[in-house]
Design a protein around this motif. Structure first.
Motif, short mmCIF file in Angstrom:
data_model
loop_
_atom_site.label_atom_id
_atom_site.label_comp_id
_atom_site.label_asym_id
_atom_site.label_seq_id
_atom_site.Cartn_x
_atom_site.Cartn_y
_atom_site.Cartn_z
N ILE A 3 -15.99 7.87 14.39
CA ILE A 3 -16.86 7.37 13.34
C ILE A 3 -18.26 7.93 13.59
O ILE A 3 -18.84 7.70 14.64
CB ILE A 3 -16.93 5.82 13.37
CG1 ILE A 3 -15.56 5.20 13.11
CG2 ILE A 3 -17.96 5.32 12.37
CD1 ILE A 3 -15.08 5.25 11.70
N ASP A 4 -18.77 8.68 12.62
CA ASP A 4 -20.13 9.20 12.71
C ASP A 4 -21.00 8.52 11.68
O ASP A 4 -20.63 8.43 10.51
CB ASP A 4 -20.14 10.71 12.42
CG ASP A 4 -19.50 11.50 13.55
OD1 ASP A 4 -19.34 10.93 14.63
OD2 ASP A 4 -19.15 12.67 13.31
N PHE A 5 -22.15 8.04 12.10
CA PHE A 5 -23.10 7.50 11.14
C PHE A 5 -24.14 8.55 10.83
O PHE A 5 -24.83 9.02 11.73
CB PHE A 5 -23.81 6.26 11.71
CG PHE A 5 -22.95 5.05 11.68
CD1 PHE A 5 -22.71 4.40 10.48
CD2 PHE A 5 -22.37 4.56 12.84
CE1 PHE A 5 -21.90 3.28 10.45
CE2 PHE A 5 -21.57 3.44 12.81
CZ PHE A 5 -21.33 2.80 11.61
N ARG A 55 -15.14 -3.29 12.47
CA ARG A 55 -15.29 -3.01 11.04
C ARG A 55 -14.32 -1.94 10.56
O ARG A 55 -13.94 -1.93 9.40
CB ARG A 55 -16.73 -2.60 10.74
CG ARG A 55 -17.65 -3.80 10.79
CD ARG A 55 -19.04 -3.48 10.33
NE ARG A 55 -19.80 -4.71 10.19
CZ ARG A 55 -21.11 -4.79 10.36
NH1 ARG A 55 -21.79 -3.71 10.65
NH2 ARG A 55 -21.72 -5.93 10.21
N ALA A 105 -11.28 -3.84 9.96
CA ALA A 105 -11.39 -4.65 8.75
C ALA A 105 -11.33 -3.79 7.49
O ALA A 105 -11.40 -4.31 6.38
CB ALA A 105 -12.68 -5.45 8.78
N ILE A 117 -13.60 -1.62 6.58
CA ILE A 117 -14.92 -1.40 5.98
C ILE A 117 -15.37 0.04 6.18
O ILE A 117 -15.86 0.68 5.26
CB ILE A 117 -15.94 -2.39 6.59
CG1 ILE A 117 -15.58 -3.81 6.15
CG2 ILE A 117 -17.36 -2.04 6.17
CD1 ILE A 117 -16.23 -4.90 6.98
N PHE A 118 -15.19 0.57 7.37
CA PHE A 118 -15.52 1.97 7.61
C PHE A 118 -14.24 2.79 7.63
O PHE A 118 -13.29 2.48 8.35
CB PHE A 118 -16.22 2.15 8.96
CG PHE A 118 -17.60 1.56 8.99
CD1 PHE A 118 -18.52 1.86 8.00
CD2 PHE A 118 -17.99 0.72 10.02
CE1 PHE A 118 -19.80 1.32 8.03
CE2 PHE A 118 -19.26 0.18 10.06
CZ PHE A 118 -20.16 0.49 9.06
N ALA A 119 -14.23 3.84 6.84
CA ALA A 119 -13.11 4.76 6.87
C ALA A 119 -13.38 5.79 7.96
O ALA A 119 -14.54 6.12 8.23
CB ALA A 119 -12.95 5.44 5.53
N PRO A 120 -12.33 6.29 8.62
CA PRO A 120 -12.53 7.23 9.72
C PRO A 120 -13.28 8.49 9.27
O PRO A 120 -13.03 8.99 8.18
CB PRO A 120 -11.12 7.61 10.14
CG PRO A 120 -10.23 6.57 9.60
CD PRO A 120 -10.90 6.01 8.39
N ALA A 176 -6.74 5.67 10.98
CA ALA A 176 -6.77 4.24 11.24
C ALA A 176 -5.82 3.58 10.27
O ALA A 176 -6.02 3.63 9.06
CB ALA A 176 -8.19 3.69 11.05
N SER A 199 -11.60 -11.30 8.74
CA SER A 199 -12.69 -10.99 9.65
C SER A 199 -13.64 -12.17 9.71
O SER A 199 -14.05 -12.71 8.70
CB SER A 199 -13.41 -9.72 9.21
OG SER A 199 -13.47 -9.62 7.83
N PHE A 211 -16.64 -12.13 11.06
CA PHE A 211 -18.08 -11.88 11.17
C PHE A 211 -18.72 -12.22 9.84
O PHE A 211 -18.09 -12.19 8.80
CB PHE A 211 -18.40 -10.45 11.60
CG PHE A 211 -17.37 -9.42 11.32
CD1 PHE A 211 -16.36 -9.17 12.25
CD2 PHE A 211 -17.40 -8.68 10.16
CE1 PHE A 211 -15.41 -8.20 12.00
CE2 PHE A 211 -16.45 -7.72 9.91
CZ PHE A 211 -15.45 -7.48 10.83
N ASP A 212 -20.01 -12.56 9.86
CA ASP A 212 -20.74 -12.90 8.65
C ASP A 212 -20.08 -14.04 7.88
O ASP A 212 -19.78 -13.92 6.70
CB ASP A 212 -20.83 -11.68 7.73
CG ASP A 212 -22.26 -11.21 7.58
OD1 ASP A 212 -23.14 -12.08 7.62
OD2 ASP A 212 -22.49 -10.01 7.44
#
Lengths: 253, 264
Positions: free
Chosen positions: A11-13, A80, A83, A85-88, A93, A101, A103-104
């Motif tokens: 995962i790269d942001f 995440r 869950a 929320i983030f795609a690879p 995945a 989930s 969280f929040d």
């Protein structure tokens, strides 16, 4: 059958910047060594933080995984991904099963709306149907011990009461996969015991549990498996006790 | 990767239709919480648009030297439809940007946040329809059965805007210069569209009507209600616009869906 399969997951942001990308890039690169994920220079023009670096692991029903690691080691990001929320960025995945989930848990709480209205809204957001919500309303009301307060706007609640409400709603839904970012602690001493028992029930009933926590004692009691994360990598994976004592081996099964 | 993205986009679309009660409930909650403690409540929506539509209608009607009996209904109806279009375009710019905590904290499809915004503005539109009813009660122009076609026109607007809003919302997450651009553009489009003025009275610049998508969208929703003829070509173009907008949205959605969580 619930399952989680991660294969060479990265995962790269992207680091957001407009045209000033280059100067910011230089500044950040200098500062960012040591903490958080690794900075990677993806294409020469855009800079990114690698939050998850080549993680491979698979979980099946019955697995209880504790994620251990410093701030910024990638625990939350990994949750995440699980869950959905983030795609690879690269890798694979695959998550099968109803995922809940934790969280929040205050997401979508409207302070001006009454407790009952919020049960409805939060329920919808969590993916419950209207009949499911109505079926659970009584139980949520009882567990939260908020009684007649549920007819008043949440704005009038103390923060502890609001937390009780959010907690009661969040734990009323049962997932095949339960994802948790730190154990949720709510309320006064007496309510806390009750909440712990309930959270235990939710996690016990879950097919798969993944929890990130800094509380080693908790993880020891709750989990069967442990994964130590450092800079986005899984550096140790195995039975929780071994990973906590630093004996876990390097690769995921 | 690309295949997974398209697959997920289809799953999102299915969920948007099947679970529409979620975004509809969220939209209703938005409206309710905004007006909860006020005495007039949601009637403020009607009042504020009504004051504007009627005052501008009265003043400009005199400027243009037109019969108020035709001008005021024309302007008020056009204004109500335009308000819907313009607010959706403007709010679309922030519909995903402002949903960052939601996007990272829940598993709802991205399309929900856009539809929530669209539905919220649709509810506002429903409030504003009261203005048209009041204007009609005052002027009592004759309503042919074909006036019902306005509902079809409105539906086309809804579909067109759903697509357009997805495209705008996605672009805005990536390029943060677009929100102010959309704001400036809608101002221009308002004056460049036949809302305050009538297309038939335009002496120069027919292109403002011919090449202006908003002119067609407003025409199909407004003109049947006023008993004005709507050429078949206008309907065809409006349907084409709605279909094109949805097709473009599907393309953009499938392509960028997996990137949005990283960008908000």
């Amino acid at each position: 059958m619930a399952s989680i399969d991660l294969e060479h997951l990265c995962i790269d942001f992207p680091v957001a910047s407009s045209q000033r990308g280059h100067s910011i890039k230089a500044a950040v690169l200098d500062k960012a060594r040591g903490i958080g994920g690794r900075m990677v220079d993806t294409s020469g023009s855009a800079v990114a933080v690698r939050a998850i670096d080549n993680v491979t692991l698979s979980l099946k029903v019955g697995d209880r995984l504790g994620l251990i690691g410093h701030n910024g080691s990638g625990k939350t990001t990994l949750l995440r991904v699980m869950a959905g929320i983030f795609a690879p960025t690269s890798g694979r995945a695959e998550i099968r099963g109803r995922t809940v989930s934790m969280f929040d848990i205050g997401l979508g709480i409207d302070a001006e709306a009454s407790g009952h209205e919020n049960i409805y809204m939060r329920g919808l957001i969590l993916g419950m149907s209207e009949t499911e919500i109505e079926a659970k309303r009584q139980e949520i009301a009882e567990f939260s011990e908020l009684g007649p307060y549920l007819d008043l706007p949440v704005r009038t609640y103390s923060s502890g009461m609001a937390m009780r409400l959010m907690f009661s709603i969040a734990t009323s839904i049962q997932g095949q996969i339960v994802l948790m970012d730190e154990w949720i602690a709510v309320g006064d001493a007496q309510f806390r015991d009750k909440a712990n028992t309930r959270l235990r029930e939710v996690t016990d009933r879950a097919g798969i549990l993944v929890i990130a926590s800094h509380d080693e004692g908790l993880l020891r009691g709750l989990c069967t498996l442990g994964a130590r994360m450092e800079n986005g990598r899984v550096t140790a994976f195995g039975p929780i006790a071994e990973v906590l004592s630093g004996e876990g081996h390097g690769r995921a099964a | 990767m690309a295949e997974a993205s398209t697959e997920r986009a289809w799953a999102d679309l299915r969920s948007t239709v099947e679970n529409s009660r979620i975004w509809r409930a969220l939209a209703l909650a938005d409206i309710r919480s905004k007006y909860r403690l006020s005495t007039f409540g949601t009637l403020w929506i009607t009042l504020s648009t009504g004051v504007m539509a009627i005052s501008i209608g009265l003043i400009y009607g005199q400027f243009f030297g037109q019969d108020l009996r035709t001008y005021l209904p024309y302007f008020a109806t056009g204004m109500v439809v335009w308000t819907f279009i313009a607010s959706v375009a403007n709010e679309a710019t922030t519909s995903l940007i402002n949903s960052g905590t939601w996007i990272k904290g829940s598993s709802l499809p991205l399309s929900f946040y856009v539809m929530r915004m669209l539905q919220r503005n649709f509810l506002i539109l429903l409030h504003n329809l009261i203005i048209i009813v009041l204007v009609w009660l005052y002027f009592r122009w004759s309503l042919p059965a074909s006036a019902l076609l306005s509902l079809l026109g409105l539906a086309l607007n809804y579909v067109f805007l759903a697509g357009a809003a997805v495209v705008i919302a996605f672009l805005c997450v990536r390029y943060r210069d677009i929100p102010p651009m959309v704001g400036a553009l809608t101002q221009f489009v308002f004056f460049a569209s036949p809302i305050m003025w009538e297309a038939e009275r335009l002496k120069v610049g027919q292109f403002l009507v011919t090449f202006n998508p908003v002119a067609y969208l407003i025409a199909v929703a407004r003109d049947p209600l006023l008993g004005r003829p709507v050429p078949l070509l206008t309907w065809i173009i409006a349907v084409g616009l709605a279909a094109g907008s949805v097709a473009l949205a599907a393309h953009v959605y499938a392509r960028y869906r997996n990137r949005i969580a990283y960008w908000v």
